[in-house]
Design an enzyme around this catalytic site. Structure first.
Site, short mmCIF file in Angstrom:
data_model
loop_
_atom_site.label_atom_id
_atom_site.label_comp_id
_atom_site.label_asym_id
_atom_site.label_seq_id
_atom_site.Cartn_x
_atom_site.Cartn_y
_atom_site.Cartn_z
N GLU A 79 0.88 -1.18 0.00
CA GLU A 79 0.00 0.00 0.00
C GLU A 79 0.91 1.22 0.00
O GLU A 79 2.13 1.10 0.09
CB GLU A 79 -0.91 0.00 1.23
CG GLU A 79 -0.14 0.09 2.54
CD GLU A 79 -1.03 0.10 3.78
OE1 GLU A 79 -2.18 0.57 3.69
OE2 GLU A 79 -0.55 -0.34 4.84
N LEU A 121 -3.43 -1.50 5.84
CA LEU A 121 -4.57 -0.93 6.54
C LEU A 121 -5.81 -1.16 5.67
O LEU A 121 -5.78 -0.93 4.46
CB LEU A 121 -4.37 0.57 6.75
CG LEU A 121 -5.50 1.24 7.52
CD1 LEU A 121 -5.40 0.90 9.01
CD2 LEU A 121 -5.45 2.75 7.34
#
Ligand code: PDD
Length: 287
Positions: free
Chosen positions: A182, A207
């Site tokens: 990410e 996340l």
């Protein structure tokens, strides 16, 4: 108009707002946070953000500082007092103030809460989306619990700064096998040649972005297929499109990775249509 912040029960001038030097957030990064988008006078996806806050707090065994309904009230109040129609509301909860000691503080130590809001100009963000952003890739060097939205963000800070110094706006953390995790503060997506949206599973290692979750509903509304699987940097470089998502920017097309163009080097139409459709699909409460 002076900005107002909420700090542990009081609304104070932003310029004077402060926490104690022995706040555990300051000393140990012993705290968690959330950032919600404010758009057209609404707080966007607050329910999902507060569900994730609840999860982060319970994973770290930090108590809610005030109850959930009261927190929603404070968030609205801070947005309202700062007259934010478009921007962000930020909230941070730490394990509280206690003499510095790695052990948890004595029972009864209250967790600490700060809420702030700031304006942003939707036209500036729209212009960024129209141009697209550039990313660099960096080796994953974070701890194993990045599913918790902790304020311990040093690797993210260093990666973002490295991106800036390389003329880019975001850095993607990449595993040793070449798969993209990410961004420093965003989730990463690609669109395949067949028009399928691909993003890494969020069970661990990233996340679970709220924008990511809501975007899956947006994709469904637009009749787009979503596949949750890992993708490599090479696959992203040769994808039809790449984009990133976060509450701070909703959807932003990526036009270059490590200095090489994605597709024709222009923002992709799928990313832009997802960006366009997002607000209507997302859950909203009036600020
Ligand atoms: N960051 N991944 C990371 C590491 C993040 O820090 C964020 C958000 C996201 C996207 O999550 P969401 O869609 O819920 O915003 C993914 C916030 C905005 C920040 O640190 O400013």
């Amino acid at each position: 108009m002076p900005r107002i912040a909420y700090v542990n029960g009081r609304y104070v001038a932003h310029s004077d707002a402060s926490v104690h030097i022995e706040d555990r957030g300051y000393q140990f990064a012993d705290g968690v946070y959330e950032v919600c988008e404010v758009a057209r006078g609404y707080i966007v996806d607050s329910k999902r953000h507060l569900d994730r806050l609840d999860r982060s707090l319970s994973e770290l065994r930090i108590d809610w500082p005030i109850n959930r309904a009261a927190l929603v009230h404070v968030m609205r109040e801070v947005v309202r007092r700062n007259r934010v129609r478009n921007g962000l509301v930020y909230l941070q909860v730490t394990r509280g103030v206690a003499p510095r000691d790695h052990f948890f503080p004595a029972p009864g130590t209250r967790s600490a809460l700060v809420v702030t809001a700031k304006r942003s100009d939707p036209a500036v963000l729209a212009a960024k989306a129209a141009n697209g952003l550039k990313v660099i890739t960096v080796p994953e060097n974070r701890w194993d619990r990045v599913d918790i939205k902790s304020v311990g963000l040093l690797p993210n800070v260093l990666a973002r700064q490295q991106a800036k110094e390389a003329g880019a706006q975001e850095a993607w953390f990449v595993d040793p096998d070449g798969t993209v995790k990410e961004g420093a503060a965003t989730n990463a997506w690609i669109v395949t040649k067949d028009g399928v949206l691909v993003t890494r599973p969020a069970d661990h290692g990233i996340l679970r972005g709220i924008t990511r979750t809501t975007l899956m509903e947006v994709a469904q509304k637009l009749g787009l297929k979503v596949e949750e699987r890992g993708f490599t940097v090479d696959e992203a470089k040769s994808a039809k499109e790449a984009f990133i998502t976060a509450a701070t920017m909703v959807v932003m097309p990526i036009v270059a990775i490590d200095g090489l163009p994605v597709a024709n080097g222009h923002p992709g139409s799928v990313a832009l249509s997802l960006r366009e459709a997002f607000f209507d699909v997302a859950e909203k409460i009036q600020a």
